[in-house]
Scaffold this active site. Sequence first.
Site, PDB file in Angstrom:
ATOM      1  N   SER A  24       0.852  -1.131  -0.130  1.00 58.30           N
ATOM      2  CA  SER A  24       0.192  -0.208   0.098  1.00 58.30           C
ATOM      3  C   SER A  24       0.834   1.298  -0.137  1.00 58.30           C
ATOM      4  O   SER A  24       2.239   1.160   0.534  1.00 58.30           O
ATOM      5  CB  SER A  24      -0.802  -0.080   1.372  1.00 58.30           C
ATOM      6  OG  SER A  24      -1.518   1.261   1.363  1.00 58.30           O
ATOM      7  N   TYR A  48      -1.807  -1.147  10.092  1.00 58.32           N
ATOM      8  CA  TYR A  48      -1.855  -1.421   8.768  1.00 58.32           C
ATOM      9  C   TYR A  48      -0.735  -0.974   8.020  1.00 58.32           C
ATOM     10  O   TYR A  48      -0.031  -1.727   7.268  1.00 58.32           O
ATOM     11  CB  TYR A  48      -3.104  -1.140   8.126  1.00 58.32           C
ATOM     12  CG  TYR A  48      -3.281  -0.915   6.533  1.00 58.32           C
ATOM     13  CD1 TYR A  48      -3.937  -2.087   6.145  1.00 58.32           C
ATOM     14  CD2 TYR A  48      -2.951   0.196   5.794  1.00 58.32           C
ATOM     15  CE1 TYR A  48      -4.101  -2.264   4.569  1.00 58.32           C
ATOM     16  CE2 TYR A  48      -3.114  -0.181   4.391  1.00 58.32           C
ATOM     17  CZ  TYR A  48      -3.711  -1.314   3.946  1.00 58.32           C
ATOM     18  OH  TYR A  48      -3.955  -1.289   2.495  1.00 58.32           O
TER      19      TYR A  48
END
Length: 302
Positions: A144, A157
């Site tokens: 990401s 995350y």
Amino acid sequence: MQDFNGQIAFITGGASGAGLGQAQVFGRAGARIVIADVRAEAIETALAALAGEGITAHGIVLDIMDREAYARAADEVEQVFGAPPTLLFNTAGVNSFGPVEKTTYADFDWIVGVNLGGVINGMVTFVPRMIAAGKPGHIVTVSSMGGLQGSAIAAPYSAAKAAVVNLMESYRAGLAQYGIGVSVVCPANIKTNIAEASRLRPAQFAGSGYVENEASIASLHSIHAHGMEPIELAEHVKAAIEQNQLYVIPYPEAKEQLRRHYDEIVDAVLPMEADPEGARKRTEALRNWAADRARVFQKSEG
């Protein structure tokens, strides 16, 4: 890898979102597809859609945090298609948002467990099988943009995705000798259903420090509705594999933000003239150590 016809692609999170986009793009290119997902009904829906396009596909219900289940899934791939994957896509992921100072052990255990632990399980399960098969292959892991810098509202995350980037850089260096390429995808926003992830959170990871309710899910959906289409992202991934490209970041709007972030890191490095002799000694010591380790590895393999 230039020709995908007849390749075997194993895709985690393959029943929807980015994973299903990969299944469609590589299936259309002639690959035989295995979609692994924790949701049985979603797998059935995805298989029907792929079959409608004439794509050969097989589904496996899999919790990527379960190592024994992962080994069984790998065995099943070989039973169905006669060989391990030549294309491995570590795509499944989950997320939840909240203030970093309110993050609980359960938040870390679940989010890091899926986004990093699941990738580790995929690599440790399949890489030895891919090497033993002796065929050229490629591994794609979805990280990401959040893995390229920290986030005060998505700390677990971002930390997991940062580790994934580093891990893929390591595998890239190690697997080149076997003809296996490695790419890491760093999306900014995808039109996906990751907003629904909290609904799938296992009971043993209850006790979040974040607000997870219908309103928070709806808010996330409003963001992802404007994301890149999964098939478009998968086309970028396909091009990256064809070019044996390590990083896949098809978001030009992120370039200046990344440049500022990494310039700050580079600018923190002391100039060489601050300690030239110390720098020379450290560089020489590291080079000698690396050469010694290489000799040990070669001897152990011999």
